[in-house]
Enzyme design. Structure first.
Site, mmCIF file in Angstrom:
data_model
loop_
_atom_site.group_PDB
_atom_site.id
_atom_site.type_symbol
_atom_site.label_atom_id
_atom_site.label_comp_id
_atom_site.label_asym_id
_atom_site.label_seq_id
_atom_site.Cartn_x
_atom_site.Cartn_y
_atom_site.Cartn_z
ATOM 1 C CG ASP A 87 -0.870 2.159 7.313
ATOM 2 O OD1 ASP A 87 -1.468 2.155 6.221
ATOM 3 O OD2 ASP A 87 -0.546 3.199 7.912
ATOM 4 C CG ASP B 246 -1.683 1.255 1.404
ATOM 5 O OD1 ASP B 246 -2.396 1.613 0.471
ATOM 6 O OD2 ASP B 246 -1.565 1.901 2.464
ATOM 7 C CG ASP C 138 -4.232 -0.985 3.601
ATOM 8 O OD1 ASP C 138 -4.533 -0.738 2.425
ATOM 9 O OD2 ASP C 138 -3.500 -0.249 4.296
#
Length: 724
Positions: A619, A420, A623
């Site tokens: 995080d 990410d 996600d």
């Protein structure tokens, strides 16, 4: 393996196990009970994990296990960090202190010229007396456990040891009473000595293997200064309740998780993150139990106590990982479960063949005893658990929490690592860098946009609000606020609907974009900034440029992952141009941009359908579905609880260097497991025929068997040096 929603998971302590065959037998009995969906018993940790139907009680399982000579009880987490492993090692040490000198004396009197210094009869009876002490004092734990199994018509490793040593001992006693001089007292005594030495070394090594977990437990504070009725009262840590206010002076440990309500200080969080630089804390900041207040006085209000604290959750996660089993270990347990009766059969056959075909009962007796002693499957039972104990413990030291043993098996097959962007590759600390307006002043427009974003938790929204606060602009309270995941926000400010977000959101809501602002957005994105548009009354009035910075170690991490043969992908909801600029900066050439949060999971699934084994690093809340979908989910520990709970590996530090550490440690631990099992299987496979053919004396067999277990544990202990 996820538990079924209709089942309850029990965590049990198992008493009486002495080898992998014991663990396999207890596991088999537990698995046969009505209502038991899954049972896993771990020899090294002495624990069992059992998934049962709601109507199954521990008492039912205790009764079943008791019938085969073992015991189970509910596991109670030991927050006192007691050293039961040390007590076990001390017990074997005391028996070794007796066995070693007396066993040596037996050998000297029976096999060297020293025995000729006294009359033969005196020598024999002296050897008998010394060997008896070794056999029945030092060897008592083996005999006791074998006896318990015999009463219940079962066998285990202690059965092999007891049969072998008692056969040698009583054969020699009968020979002594008959006036014969040939005996095996020295074999029995030395075998017991070597086995006790092996058990002592094994217990000490297993204690070292669990040292990381004990160290974690010891980190917690034992007392707290609680403010009650206007004064400080020192209480035991288990008396602190949620809502209590605690005074923490410089140099003291913060007792439990909480929020600072008064004071300011720097807090050393190295126990949690491994980062040595203290973190400044002030009113409103959260603090974690067991971290150390470095300077000022803090007043902290408890928000989590007992098993709900971060430290307890870390310990629980490590314990659960250590109690799990790899697929390889399940195979080893199945082998160990049938191993003991097979070995007894081989020993009996060896004696018969030597006696009937070779006509040498004495040689057959020695060969049979050697088979019984050499074949004990201890190394099989220890191969996986000790490596897992050391590997997960070392991971905890390094700020890498491995949630389950299955994670170790998943890591070895990973082909692609997906990152990410915000908060993972980048700092997630966005700042407003550009403001291009059309038809209004900068401050007037920024105040309107900040008012609309005031209810947002997104980094872009926080960056815009921070910029307005720094300019001391008036931010009014918006109404009808609506956060549109991955797109932007919509809110009413001073009676008009304000829309702030991605170009597509503004287009979908019917806002016209002036050509000048369109060009400005293109320029911002080309420079690697995130372009945010703001509009109302059907017209886009501004483009705001927001920038995030790449984490210092991100580029090096990408390079290291590539060196390990892994593909790296950047996954983000940001626009393609900005994503590509960030990707190029860190060396990533595969970019999946403009992916809405709901679609991240689908992108991971598409990669998997293409044959890739995917690790996802993230995080945020958005996600979590992708972390679950991935073959391996890695959460940055500074992120949200839901992301951490959804992951297989948790990195307690904010930096991404931990990704490489986690992958390397997991692969190294798995490789150690494979090495251990190859040694254990190979040792028993080769040693039994060697003993059966009379090429291995019982004494050497005892020493070799003891050392095989020690070698497996010692190989696992090498993991303690990982990363040093």
């Amino acid at each position: 393996m996820a538990a079924d929603t209709a089942t309850t998971e029990l965590d049990l302590d198992v008493q009486g196990m002495t080898c992998g065959a014991c663990a396999a037998r207890v596991q088999r009995i537990l698995g046969r009970q009505d209502g038991v969906e899954l049972a896993e018993v771990n020899f090294a940790t002495g624990r069992a994990r059992v998934q049962v139907a709601p109507d199954v009680f521990i008492a039912d399982l205790q009764a079943a296990v008791d019938k085969i000579g073992y015991g189970v009880s509910e596991h109670v987490p030991d927050t006192s960090a007691s050293d039961a492993g040390g007590e076990h090692a001390d017990m074997w040490k005391r028996r070794l202190w007796v066995a070693a000198p007396l066993g040596l004396a037996v050998v000297l009197l029976a096999m060297t010229p020293l025995g000729d210094l006294m009359p033969m009869d005196v020598n024999l009876w002296t050897v008998f007396a010394l060997a008896t002490v070794v056999q029945f004092f030092s060897g008592w734990p083996f005999l006791y456990e074998a006896g318990r199994r015999a009463i219940r018509l079962t066998v285990n490793m202690d059965t092999l040891i007891s049969l072998g040593t008692l056969a040698a001992y009583f054969y020699s006693v009968v020979a002594l009473l008959r006036g014969q001089h040939e005996h095996y007292f020295e074999s029995a005594a030395l075998i017991i000595t070597f086995l006790v030495l092996g058990r002592y070394l094994e217990a000490r090594a297993k204690r070292r293997a669990g040292s990381a977990l004990r160290a974690l437990l010891e980190l917690g504070a034992k007392t707290a200064r609680v403010l009650r009725d206007g004064r400080e009262v020192q209480v035991a840590i288990d008396e602190v309740t949620v809502g209590d206010r605690m005074r923490v002076r410089p140099g003291e440990k913060i007792p439990v998780d909480g929020e600072v309500v008064a004071g300011a200080s720097a807090v050393d969080e190295s126990m949690l993150t491994g980062e040595s630089v203290p973190i400044e804390k002030t009113v409103g900041d959260t603090v974690t139990g067991a971290t150390i207040n470095a300077s000022g006085v803090l007043t902290v209000q408890a928000t989590a106590v007992g098993s709900d604290t971060a430290l307890s959750r870390i310990v629980t996660m490590v314990e659960r990982a250590q109690a799990g089993k790899a697929n390889l270990q399940r195979l080893a347990d199945r082998v160990a479960g049938v191993f003991v009766p097979v070995v007894i059969g081989v020993a009996t056959l060896t004696l018969l063949v030597w006696t009937l075909l070779a006509g040498d009962a004495g040689a057959g007796f020695e060969a049979a005893v050697a088979v019984l002693i050499i074949a004990c499957p201890c190394a099989l039972g220890l191969a996986t658990p000790t490596a897992i104990m050391v590997g997960t413990g070392r991971g905890a030291d390094l700020g890498v929490l491995i949630k389950s043993v299955e994670t170790l098996e998943q890591v070895k097959d990973i082909t692609t690592v997906v990152f990410d962007k915000t908060g993972t590759i980048t700092r997630g600390d966005m700042r407003l860098t550009d403001l291009v307006v059309d038809g209004a002043s900068d401050d007037e427009l920024l105040a309107v946009v900040a008012s609309a974003e005031a209810g947002s938790e997104h980094p872009v929204g926080r960056a815009i609000l921070l910029a307005a606060e720094e300019r001391e602009l008036t931010v009014v309270e918006a109404t009808q606020f609506e956060g549109l995941a991955g797109k932007g926000v919509r809110a009413h400010v001073d009676g008009r609907e304000v829309v702030v977000g991605r170009r597509k959101l503004l287009a979908d809501t019917g806002h016209v974009v002036p050509e000048s602002l369109e060009d400005a957005a293109d320029g911002l994105e080309a420079d690697g900034r995130t372009a945010v548009m703001a509009g109302w009354d059907g017209q886009v009035h501004a483009v705001l440029g927001v920038a995030d910075t790449v984490k210092p170690g991100a580029k090096g991490v990408v390079a290291q992952l590539r060196e390990r043969g892994l593909d790296v992908v950047l996954l983000t909801g940001d626009n393609t141009r900005t994503a590509e600029v960030i990707a190029a900066e860190v060396g990533i050439d595969r970019v999946l941009a403009e992916v809405y949060p709901d679609d991240k999971q689908n992108e991971i699934e598409r990669l998997q359908e293409a044959g890739e084994r995917v690790a996802m690093v993230g995080d945020g809340v958005n996600d979590a579905p992708a972390l679950v979908q991935a073959d391996l989910g890695i959460a940055i520990g500074t992120g949200t609880d839901v992301a951490i709970e959804s992951s297989d590996l948790t990195l307690m530090r904010a930096d991404v260097e931990g990704v490489v550490t986690a992958i390397d440690l997991s692969r190294r631990t798995y490789r150690t497991i494979v090495q251990n099992l190859w040694w254990a299987f190979g040792y028993n496979t080769l040693a039994i025929p060697v003993a059966a053919f009379g090429l291995l004396s019982p004494t050497i067999a005892g020493a070799a068997m003891a050392m095989s277990s020690v070698s497996v544990v010692a190989n696992s202990l090498r993991l303690r040096r990982f990363g040093r």
